[in-house]
Design a protein around this motif. Structure first.
Motif, mmCIF file in Angstrom:
data_model
loop_
_atom_site.group_PDB
_atom_site.id
_atom_site.type_symbol
_atom_site.label_atom_id
_atom_site.label_comp_id
_atom_site.label_asym_id
_atom_site.label_seq_id
_atom_site.Cartn_x
_atom_site.Cartn_y
_atom_site.Cartn_z
ATOM 1 N N PRO A 209 0.833 -1.214 0.000
ATOM 2 C CA PRO A 209 0.000 0.000 0.000
ATOM 3 C C PRO A 209 0.866 1.263 0.000
ATOM 4 O O PRO A 209 1.891 1.318 0.686
ATOM 5 C CB PRO A 209 -0.819 -0.134 1.294
ATOM 6 C CG PRO A 209 -0.823 -1.607 1.586
ATOM 7 C CD PRO A 209 0.480 -2.136 1.094
ATOM 8 N N ASP A 231 -4.458 0.786 -1.611
ATOM 9 C CA ASP A 231 -4.546 -0.446 -0.817
ATOM 10 C C ASP A 231 -3.578 -1.514 -1.342
ATOM 11 O O ASP A 231 -3.621 -2.666 -0.921
ATOM 12 C CB ASP A 231 -5.983 -0.990 -0.814
ATOM 13 C CG ASP A 231 -6.489 -1.268 -2.218
ATOM 14 O OD1 ASP A 231 -5.737 -1.054 -3.194
ATOM 15 O OD2 ASP A 231 -7.638 -1.714 -2.357
ATOM 16 N N GLN A 262 -4.559 -8.246 2.063
ATOM 17 C CA GLN A 262 -5.353 -8.291 0.822
ATOM 18 C C GLN A 262 -6.169 -9.571 0.665
ATOM 19 O O GLN A 262 -6.840 -9.771 -0.352
ATOM 20 C CB GLN A 262 -4.406 -8.089 -0.378
ATOM 21 C CG GLN A 262 -3.819 -6.684 -0.375
ATOM 22 C CD GLN A 262 -2.512 -6.554 -1.117
ATOM 23 O OE1 GLN A 262 -1.932 -7.553 -1.559
ATOM 24 N NE2 GLN A 262 -2.029 -5.328 -1.245
#
Ligand SMILES: C[S@@+](CC[C@H](N)C(=O)[O-])C[C@H]1O[C@@H](n2cnc3c(N)ncnc32)[C@H](O)[C@@H]1O
Length: 294
Positions: A209, A231, A262
């Motif tokens: 990120p 992200d 993730q």
């Protein structure tokens, strides 16, 4: 100076920048065992010869100066792999550095899990000839290592919008240049000209990120190889979107390296894919395997 004394000197210098003596010892070995240092010892050393038959070998003034130069640059914070232009991945040697503006991401041990999982898949794959795609190829370490460790016929495409000449050099050094087609392009643009479907897709894309803190040594690596948007999922998301168009429906797999945060993104795909997660050595969710549910 005797080789073993030089080893001890380097090790004690490198303790200053490593978190423990073992790390300093490992780096001292990497320096003395490197191709770059081989001109001062007459041959590339092995660990056994460094601590055995070559231990008392006399190193010339030039050799000692070269080692001191390497240590100086290392203490300045430059990764050893860039100083030596040598990185080890799955037991193979790769070039990673040509100049300040011409270098690749340094292959990481956790990425070796992609190789292991690919080799397992390849063993079970029924296709007579396996079509494979490596997205974000960097040094080319993933396709090169997989070909070197398999006796199946695998035809690789390897793409990277920041492609350097380094993966070509690595393929040439491992005598595989005819088996990997490198293209300097990102997936969305590449796919516009290709109808090909793949049995195997490997993707170690930038996934950190954007606002994450990274280690000062990592800052020497190309930032476009590290950060993947807010992200970290920008490139992974784009790749997953294209998977139905580029991955064969059966006898196929897509393998991603991820940041553990993730995982929720991938879990949301479970209506379409069977999903398997592999943890790295630190027990962090690191590798995702996607297969179409049939
Ligand atoms: C984390 S590095 C991995 C390199 C190599 N696969 C390895 O495992 O060592 C990510 C790679 O993705 C490439 N990359 C960056 N943006 C990309 C994009 N939009 N499409 C494909 N590759 C990209 C970078 O240039 C870099 O080589």
């Amino acid at each position: 100076m005797k080789l073993i004394d030089l080893y001890r000197d380097i090790r004690s210098e490198l303790v200053k920048i490593n978190s423990c003596d073992e790390e300093a010892a490992a780096e001292a070995e990497l320096i003395l065992l490197s191709k770059r240092f081989s001109s001062y010892t007459g041959d590339t050393l092995t660990r056994e010869s460094l601590f055995g038959v070559k231990e008392q070998c006399e190193i010339s003034e030039k050799g000692v100066t070269s080692a001191r130069d390497i240590i100086k640059r290392r203490i300045e914070g430059i990764p050893l792999q860039y100083i030596l232009n040598e990185a080890w991945f799955y037991g193979l040697n790769f070039q990673v550095y040509s100049s300040k503006t011409h270098k690749t991401f340094i292959p990481r041990p956790e990425t070796e899990i992609i190789v292991e999982e690919s080799l397992k898949f390849i063993k079970s794959c029924k296709a007579s000839k396996i079509n494979a795609l490596d997205i974000g190829t960097g040094s080319g370490c993933i396709p090169i290592t997989i070909i070197k460790n398999s006796n199946r016929k695998i035809l690789w495409d390897a793409i990277d919008p920041f492609l350097t000449t380094i993966p070509y050099e690595n393929a040439k050094n491992h005598i595989l240049e005819d088996l990997i087609r490198f293209s300097k392009v990102e997936l969305s643009k590449y796919h516009r000209n290709e109808n090909k479907k793949y049995n195997l897709i490997t993707a170690n894309l930038p996934y950190v990120p954007n606002n994450s803190n990274i280690d000062s040594v990592v800052k020497h690596e190309p930032l476009e190889a590290i950060f993947g948007g807010e992200d970290g999922l920008d490139h992974i998301r784009e790749t997953v979107k294209l998977i139905p168009k580029i991955l064969q429906r059966s006898d196929s797999i897509a393998i991603f390296e991820i940041d553990p945060s993730q995982l929720t993104f991938f879990n949301a795909l479970e209506e379409i894919y069977s999903i398997e997660i592999i943890q790295d050595i630190n027990m962090l969710d690191r590798i995702v395997l996607l297969k179409f549910k049939n």
